[in-house]
Scaffold this motif. Structure first.
Motif, short mmCIF file in Angstrom:
data_model
loop_
_atom_site.label_atom_id
_atom_site.label_comp_id
_atom_site.label_asym_id
_atom_site.label_seq_id
_atom_site.Cartn_x
_atom_site.Cartn_y
_atom_site.Cartn_z
N ALA A 65 0.84 -1.20 0.00
CA ALA A 65 0.00 0.00 0.00
C ALA A 65 0.87 1.25 0.00
CB ALA A 65 -0.92 0.00 1.22
N PHE A 66 1.99 1.19 0.74
CA PHE A 66 2.84 2.38 0.81
C PHE A 66 3.68 2.54 -0.46
CE2 PHE A 66 1.94 1.17 5.19
CZ PHE A 66 1.25 2.32 5.57
N MET A 67 3.99 1.41 -1.12
CA MET A 67 4.64 1.53 -2.43
C MET A 67 3.68 2.22 -3.39
SD MET A 67 6.56 -2.15 -2.78
CE MET A 67 7.59 -1.72 -4.16
N LEU A 125 -4.87 -3.61 5.33
CA LEU A 125 -4.56 -2.32 4.73
C LEU A 125 -4.13 -2.49 3.27
CD1 LEU A 125 -4.08 0.73 5.48
CD2 LEU A 125 -1.69 0.09 5.73
N ALA A 126 -3.28 -3.50 3.03
CA ALA A 126 -2.78 -3.74 1.68
C ALA A 126 -3.93 -4.10 0.74
CB ALA A 126 -1.73 -4.84 1.70
N ILE A 127 -4.87 -4.91 1.25
CA ILE A 127 -5.99 -5.33 0.40
C ILE A 127 -6.91 -4.14 0.14
CG2 ILE A 127 -8.02 -6.84 0.33
CD1 ILE A 127 -6.31 -8.86 1.95
N LEU A 128 -7.08 -3.34 1.18
CA LEU A 128 -7.92 -2.15 1.09
C LEU A 128 -7.35 -1.16 0.07
CD1 LEU A 128 -10.43 -1.51 2.80
CD2 LEU A 128 -9.00 0.00 4.18
N ALA A 129 -6.02 -1.04 0.03
CA ALA A 129 -5.37 -0.07 -0.84
C ALA A 129 -5.79 -0.30 -2.29
CB ALA A 129 -3.86 -0.16 -0.70
N ASP A 130 -5.88 -1.56 -2.67
CA ASP A 130 -6.31 -1.95 -4.01
C ASP A 130 -7.65 -1.29 -4.33
OD1 ASP A 130 -7.03 -3.35 -6.28
OD2 ASP A 130 -5.94 -5.15 -5.65
N ASP A 131 -8.62 -1.45 -3.42
CA ASP A 131 -9.96 -0.89 -3.63
C ASP A 131 -9.93 0.63 -3.63
OD1 ASP A 131 -11.08 -3.42 -3.70
OD2 ASP A 131 -11.17 -3.51 -1.51
N ILE A 132 -9.11 1.19 -2.75
CA ILE A 132 -9.06 2.66 -2.68
C ILE A 132 -8.56 3.23 -4.00
CG2 ILE A 132 -7.94 4.61 -1.53
CD1 ILE A 132 -7.99 2.96 1.05
N ILE A 133 -7.55 2.55 -4.59
CA ILE A 133 -7.03 3.02 -5.87
C ILE A 133 -8.14 3.01 -6.92
CG2 ILE A 133 -5.44 2.51 -7.76
CD1 ILE A 133 -3.52 1.39 -5.61
N VAL A 134 -8.97 1.97 -6.92
CA VAL A 134 -10.06 1.88 -7.89
C VAL A 134 -11.11 2.97 -7.60
CG1 VAL A 134 -11.88 0.41 -8.82
CG2 VAL A 134 -9.66 -0.56 -8.23
N LEU A 135 -11.42 3.16 -6.33
CA LEU A 135 -12.43 4.16 -5.95
C LEU A 135 -12.01 5.57 -6.33
CD1 LEU A 135 -13.65 2.92 -2.44
CD2 LEU A 135 -14.97 3.03 -4.58
N LEU A 136 -10.74 5.86 -6.19
CA LEU A 136 -10.24 7.21 -6.47
C LEU A 136 -9.88 7.34 -7.95
CD1 LEU A 136 -7.89 7.85 -3.41
CD2 LEU A 136 -10.23 8.66 -3.72
N LEU A 179 2.58 -8.26 -3.37
CA LEU A 179 3.85 -7.55 -3.36
C LEU A 179 4.40 -7.44 -1.92
CD1 LEU A 179 5.55 -6.03 -5.49
CD2 LEU A 179 4.36 -3.97 -4.83
N SER A 180 3.48 -7.21 -0.97
CA SER A 180 3.89 -7.12 0.44
C SER A 180 4.53 -8.42 0.89
CB SER A 180 2.68 -6.88 1.34
OG SER A 180 2.13 -5.64 1.10
N ILE A 181 3.89 -9.51 0.46
CA ILE A 181 4.38 -10.82 0.90
C ILE A 181 5.74 -11.11 0.27
CG2 ILE A 181 3.86 -13.29 0.84
CD1 ILE A 181 0.89 -12.44 1.08
N GLN A 182 5.88 -10.72 -1.01
CA GLN A 182 7.18 -10.89 -1.66
C GLN A 182 8.25 -10.08 -0.93
OE1 GLN A 182 5.80 -9.99 -5.72
NE2 GLN A 182 7.26 -11.55 -6.37
N LEU A 183 7.86 -8.88 -0.54
CA LEU A 183 8.80 -8.00 0.15
C LEU A 183 9.25 -8.63 1.46
CD1 LEU A 183 9.66 -5.29 -0.95
CD2 LEU A 183 7.94 -4.20 0.45
N LEU A 184 8.30 -9.20 2.18
CA LEU A 184 8.64 -9.83 3.46
C LEU A 184 9.52 -11.05 3.23
CD1 LEU A 184 8.08 -9.59 6.49
CD2 LEU A 184 6.28 -11.29 6.21
N MET A 185 9.16 -11.84 2.23
CA MET A 185 9.97 -13.02 1.92
C MET A 185 11.40 -12.60 1.59
SD MET A 185 9.92 -15.52 -1.34
CE MET A 185 11.54 -15.52 -2.06
#
Ligand SMILES: Nc1ncnc2c1ncn2[C@@H]1O[C@H](COP(=O)(O)OP(=O)(O)OP(=O)(O)O)[C@@H](O)[C@H]1O
Ligand SMILES: [Mg+2]
Lengths: 262, 360
Positions: free
Chosen positions: B76-78, B132-143, B256-262
């Protein structure tokens, strides 16, 4: 005025009264010991002073300031440092880094300056190292400076924890069982250090200790606690021979060697 | 084996502990600077990709490796870093300003979100940030008025002081731009580690109780760590979007978050080197996988293979090499330095005391 004063402090954990209407005062320059059987509430008194717990009633003042008005992280700013009964070090960090965290309350620069490593930050770091290096010399920690805590033996960790507290240049040092688990020689060292800390560094010491031999040698004043309440207070000899103290120990667990409580 | 004789405090404070280490990193820098002369534009693009991943990874490393707080919300922050940077560029803000400001915005938003989120611990924090990460996806679509929703945006070319840098025409400049950001972020990161704030991060990670007893404001320190972490990751996100040429809500999917953590776990938690090693793995694993499937499967695509392999690697590392690739390297190096005196149990964790005095 005393340096540290507890006035009628009571703390309950559910139905258990861990500290019961306790009043005590520690004078500047003293080495003061809290003794008592297991579960007497000694560590809880430390945790009250550290503001991890808030008492139900009573007041705690340090140098005239109301400790109960402070958040836990503000207590060290008063000049109170402590160790923990079960050693709470930063185990992934090195000895040097642990001691440097002790300097936290003396930091002066802000985040941006630190990120850019401005000259002010370097000057500050030099000061911190200077202070920490004195502690390392005092406690003979040179061989372990750059070792991670995770690989160090118990006895060394105990000394590092003392060092971390000293690095903050406190006025009052709280030591929770500084000699528990230490060998005879290590206990001997601990004794000299406590003497040094009081005599040469002018730091007041409040300690919890089961080893009455050590208490007798380094402490001026002893307070015996049982079930959260004060049993007796006085010089080490007075407290050890106090009938209530002997009864409390015999009634619970440890019987002494040669008439003294252990 | 090298011996360190310390004669003044600066030896501990300096970036490089001795001349040898300094020369090593100087050589690495020269290699990085000379890379465009040695490899063709395609591989240079891959190298740029690795560096972008490393920047985003350094952000998460600061939070997870240094401060001990997990986040699965960094995609989400990316996204925030990327969209805010591109929107500012479209509003004719000069690139350098837009880029740095995007980092600051992401950092501030991250810190604000951290204040309630960091009341949670461990797995609860992970779940909240994942949400938050999942929400960010929707927020991008909404905006979609600003973000163009699922259609996405084209990355504008970068105008650096009147000098245009496009991915296809100027791969070398792109690489140098990314390298410059990497150097800046790494330097800031290192500087923090050798200052009070970096030590406060480690204190919070290892024992919140004694951090407090030493005067560290735990809540504030975690919030700052989250903020700085988000700022760095936001810069990585901005570069990733600009480098991709086009991006939409899918680009910054929660995976992407999960890849980052991995990436940071495999690379080695708590080590700057870990972010870079992890970035190499993340960037090249898909290539290696597609090469092997080409070889054996004759081009048959296996759905989910990549995520599956990522997952297996992550589990293997957590089980067998919790210190990551960099930890493995440290062990090998110590073994070689001490040869033949290395002991087998040298890296075993010591459990020498009981934690009975629980305060929470
Ligand atoms: N966080 C807690 N929640 C509930 N009960 C607690 C808590 N901490 C301590 N207690 C209880 O309070 C009493 C006093 O505990 P405390 O740790 O202060 O004893 P102590 O005198 O330090 O004993 P020891 O010599 O074993 O260290 C004990 O009965 C203990 O079980
Ligand atoms: Mg105790």
């Amino acid at each position: 005025m005393s340096l540290l004063e507890l006035d009628s402090v009571t703390l309950k954990f559910g139905g258990l009264t861990a500290v019961n209407n306790l009043s005590m005062s520690v004078e500047e320059g003293q080495v003061f010991a809290l003794v008592g059987p297991n579960g007497a509430g000694k560590s809880t008194v430390f945790n009250l002073i550290s503001r991890f717990y808030t008492p139900v009633t009573g007041s705690i003042t340090f140098d005239g300031k109301d400790v109960l008005k402070m958040a836990p992280h503000e207590v060290p700013n008063l000049g109170i440092a402590r160790t923990f009964q079960n050693i709470e070090l930063f185990h992934q960090a090195t000895v040097l880094q642990n001691l440097l965290v002790g300097r936290h309350r003396h930091r002066k620069t802000n985040m941006i300056a630190q990120m850019l490593h401005l000259p002010s930050v370097r000057a500050e770091e030099r000061e911190h190292r200077h202070a920490v290096e004195e502690v390392i010399d005092l406690l003979d920690l040179q061989p372990y400076r750059n070792s991670r805590i995770a690989g160090l033996p118990y006895g060394v960790r105990k000394v590092v924890e003392l060092g971390r507290a000293l690095a903050s240049k406190p006025r009052l040092l709280l030591l929770d069982e500084p000699a528990s688990g230490l060998s005879v020689e290590e206990t001997q060292n601990m004794r000299w250090w406590i003497d040094d800390i009081r005599r040469h560094m002018g730091i007041t010491v409040l300690m919890v200790e089961h080893d009455m031999g050590l208490v007798g040698k380094v402490c001026d004043r002893v307070l015996a606690l049982a079930d959260g309440a004060k049993l007796a207070e006085g010089t080490p000899a007075e407290v050890q021979s106090h009938p209530k103290v002997i009864e409390a120990y015999l009634g619970t667990n440890a019987v002494s060697k040669g008439g003294k409580v252990a | 084996m090298r011996f360190h004789f310390k004669t003044d405090y600066d030896q501990d404070i300096r970036l490089f502990e001795d001349g040898w280490t300094f020369s090593l990193y100087a050589a690495l820098l020269v290699l990085a600077l000379a890379l465009p002369l040695m490899i063709d534009p395609f591989f240079l693009g891959e190298a740029t990709n690795v560096l972008i991943w490393a920047i985003a990874g350094l952000g998460l490393m600061l939070l997870t490796g240094q401060t001990g707080q997990v986040s699965l919300g960094h995609s989400a922050f990316m996204a925030l870093g990327c969209y805010s940077c591109v929107l500012m560029m479209e509003a004719n803000v000069p690139f350098v300003v837009a880029f740095l400001l995007a980092g600051v915005i992401t950092g501030v938003v991250g810190a604000l979100i951290a204040i309630p989120a960091l009341k949670l611990h461990g797995v609860y924090l992970a779940i909240a940030t994942l949400a938050l990460a999942i929400l960010a996806d929707d927020i991008i679509v909404l905006l979609k008025e600003w973000t163009d929703g699922v259609n996405g945006k084209m990355s504008p070319p970068i105008d650096l002081f009147g000098y245009e840098i496009s991915r296809w025409n100027n791969p070398i400049e792109w690489y140098y731009l990314t390298l410059a950001v990497v150097l800046m972020v790494t330097l800031f990161y290192r500087n923090l580690l050798r200052a009070p704030l970096g030590r406060a991060f480690a204190a919070v990670r290892d024992s919140e109780i004694s951090a407090q007893a030493m005067g560290v404001n735990v809540a504030q320190t975690k919030t700052i760590a989250f903020g700085i972490s988000c700022a760095i990751t936001g810069l990585g996100g901005a570069l990733m979007g600009l480098f991709a040429g086009a991006f939409n809500n899918e680009t910054f999917n929660f995976l992407l978050s999960i890849q980052l953590l991995m990436m940071i776990v495999v690379g080695g938690l708590g080590f700057i080197h870990g972010a870079f090693l992890g970035a190499v793995v993340i960037a090249f694993l898909p290539q290696v996988l597609s090469m092997t499937t080409d070889l054996f499967g004759r081009g048959v695509a296996i759905p989910g293979l990549e995520s599956g392999v990522f997952g297996v690697i992550l589990i293997l590392f957590i089980l067998f090499e919790p210190m990551g690739l960099y930890g493995r390297w440290l062990k090998i190096r110590t073994f070689l330095e001490l040869f033949p005196f290395a002991r087998k149990d040298m890296f075993k964790r010591q459990k020498s005391y009981l934690k009975t005095e629980r305060l929470r």
